[in-house]
Design a protein around this motif. Structure first.
Motif, PDB file in Angstrom:
ATOM      1  N   TRP A 259       0.824  -1.208   0.000  1.00  0.00           N
ATOM      2  CA  TRP A 259       0.000   0.000   0.000  1.00  0.00           C
ATOM      3  C   TRP A 259       0.857   1.257   0.000  1.00  0.00           C
ATOM      4  CZ3 TRP A 259      -4.589   0.842  -1.570  1.00  0.00           C
ATOM      5  CH2 TRP A 259      -5.544  -0.167  -1.530  1.00  0.00           C
ATOM      6  N   LEU A 260       1.972   1.242   0.689  1.00  0.00           N
ATOM      7  CA  LEU A 260       2.863   2.401   0.673  1.00  0.00           C
ATOM      8  C   LEU A 260       3.421   2.653  -0.724  1.00  0.00           C
ATOM      9  CD1 LEU A 260       4.793   2.077   4.038  1.00  0.00           C
ATOM     10  CD2 LEU A 260       3.196   3.862   3.370  1.00  0.00           C
ATOM     11  N   VAL A 261       3.806   1.595  -1.414  1.00  0.00           N
ATOM     12  CA  VAL A 261       4.328   1.737  -2.774  1.00  0.00           C
ATOM     13  C   VAL A 261       3.238   2.267  -3.704  1.00  0.00           C
ATOM     14  CG1 VAL A 261       5.177   0.432  -4.767  1.00  0.00           C
ATOM     15  CG2 VAL A 261       6.133   0.004  -2.502  1.00  0.00           C
ATOM     16  N   VAL A 262       2.015   1.751  -3.566  1.00  0.00           N
ATOM     17  CA  VAL A 262       0.913   2.212  -4.414  1.00  0.00           C
ATOM     18  C   VAL A 262       0.625   3.691  -4.153  1.00  0.00           C
ATOM     19  CG1 VAL A 262      -1.579   1.962  -4.790  1.00  0.00           C
ATOM     20  CG2 VAL A 262      -0.121  -0.057  -4.725  1.00  0.00           C
ATOM     21  N   LEU A 263       0.599   4.085  -2.897  1.00  0.00           N
ATOM     22  CA  LEU A 263       0.356   5.491  -2.570  1.00  0.00           C
ATOM     23  C   LEU A 263       1.472   6.395  -3.082  1.00  0.00           C
ATOM     24  CD1 LEU A 263      -1.090   5.215   1.037  1.00  0.00           C
ATOM     25  CD2 LEU A 263      -2.298   5.865  -1.037  1.00  0.00           C
ATOM     26  N   PHE A 264       2.717   5.941  -3.001  1.00  0.00           N
ATOM     27  CA  PHE A 264       3.841   6.710  -3.507  1.00  0.00           C
ATOM     28  C   PHE A 264       3.730   6.899  -5.016  1.00  0.00           C
ATOM     29  CE2 PHE A 264       8.207   6.890  -5.201  1.00  0.00           C
ATOM     30  CZ  PHE A 264       8.614   8.078  -4.607  1.00  0.00           C
ATOM     31  N   LEU A 265       3.376   5.835  -5.736  1.00  0.00           N
ATOM     32  CA  LEU A 265       3.226   5.941  -7.188  1.00  0.00           C
ATOM     33  C   LEU A 265       2.059   6.863  -7.551  1.00  0.00           C
ATOM     34  CD1 LEU A 265       3.899   2.257  -8.275  1.00  0.00           C
ATOM     35  CD2 LEU A 265       5.396   4.243  -8.557  1.00  0.00           C
ATOM     36  N   ALA A 266       0.982   6.802  -6.797  1.00  0.00           N
ATOM     37  CA  ALA A 266      -0.149   7.697  -7.044  1.00  0.00           C
ATOM     38  C   ALA A 266       0.252   9.149  -6.813  1.00  0.00           C
ATOM     39  CB  ALA A 266      -1.325   7.314  -6.150  1.00  0.00           C
TER      40      ALA A 266
ATOM     41  N   VAL B  78       2.259  10.300  -9.838  1.00  0.00           N
ATOM     42  CA  VAL B  78       1.378  10.565 -10.979  1.00  0.00           C
ATOM     43  C   VAL B  78       0.651  11.889 -10.773  1.00  0.00           C
ATOM     44  CG1 VAL B  78      -0.719   9.764 -12.140  1.00  0.00           C
ATOM     45  CG2 VAL B  78       1.127   8.158 -11.629  1.00  0.00           C
ATOM     46  N   LEU B  79       0.206  12.140  -9.557  1.00  0.00           N
ATOM     47  CA  LEU B  79      -0.482  13.390  -9.263  1.00  0.00           C
ATOM     48  C   LEU B  79       0.440  14.590  -9.455  1.00  0.00           C
ATOM     49  CD1 LEU B  79      -3.081  14.720  -8.177  1.00  0.00           C
ATOM     50  CD2 LEU B  79      -2.082  14.523  -5.902  1.00  0.00           C
ATOM     51  N   LEU B  80       1.663  14.480  -8.987  1.00  0.00           N
ATOM     52  CA  LEU B  80       2.614  15.585  -9.155  1.00  0.00           C
ATOM     53  C   LEU B  80       2.951  15.821 -10.627  1.00  0.00           C
ATOM     54  CD1 LEU B  80       5.050  15.016  -6.164  1.00  0.00           C
ATOM     55  CD2 LEU B  80       3.391  16.854  -6.438  1.00  0.00           C
ATOM     56  N   ALA B  81       3.141  14.741 -11.374  1.00  0.00           N
ATOM     57  CA  ALA B  81       3.442  14.883 -12.801  1.00  0.00           C
ATOM     58  C   ALA B  81       2.259  15.497 -13.546  1.00  0.00           C
ATOM     59  CB  ALA B  81       3.796  13.523 -13.391  1.00  0.00           C
ATOM     60  N   SER B  82       1.063  15.094 -13.218  1.00  0.00           N
ATOM     61  CA  SER B  82      -0.103  15.663 -13.901  1.00  0.00           C
ATOM     62  C   SER B  82      -0.347  17.103 -13.458  1.00  0.00           C
ATOM     63  CB  SER B  82      -1.344  14.800 -13.650  1.00  0.00           C
ATOM     64  OG  SER B  82      -1.672  14.802 -12.279  1.00  0.00           O
TER      65      SER B  82
END
Length: 138
Positions: free
Chosen positions: A115-122, A125-129
């Motif tokens: 879950w930590l890895v998934v949240l980090f990737l999200a 993605v949010l920062l890039a968008s």
């Protein structure tokens, strides 16, 4: 004070290889016998109160032991493998190893890490968008 599990099993009239559900039913019956509300005594005698508090403390210890080791205290680990209800918890699928819950929390730790890895990737993605959206707005 360490709990006396063999004495508890004999008091509840249970074998050491009983299931947790059997143990809980027998415990509730014994509590009903000892509880001052059911016996009609005002607060009960000191001996009855001591027996009740010892029974409750031992019940808590049994539940902790069961959560930690996945078996009842007094049951040997080898008996768990041959026990019909407890060995049915292991899941066997063709091509996959047999999974037996260890009870040590490693599964929860692995799930938390995922879950930590998934949240980090999200977040990435949010920062890039966010950069992309603010550039197109200008």
């Amino acid at each position: 004070m360490t709990p006396d599990f063999p004495q508890l099993y004999s008091e509840l009239d249970l074998p050491a290889d009983c299931s947790l559900d059997e143990f809980k039913r027998a415990y509730r019956r014994r509590i009903a016998q000892l509880h001052p509300d059911r016996t009609g005594t005002d607060g009960g005698s000191d001996a009855a109160q001591a027996a009740l508090s010892e029974l409750i403390a031992t019940y808590v210890a049994v539940n902790r032991f069961h959560r930690r080791y996945g078996r009842m205290p007094g049951m040997t680990p080898r008996a768990v493998a041959s026990h019909p209800l407890l060995s049915a918890r292991s899941v066997s699928r063709p091509g996959l190893p047999t999974v037996v819950p260890s009870g040590d929390g490693s599964e929860r730790s692995a799930r938390s890490s995922i879950w930590l890895v998934v949240l980090f990737l999200a977040l990435l993605v949010l920062l890039a968008s966010w950069d992309w959206l603010t550039l197109s707005a200008q």
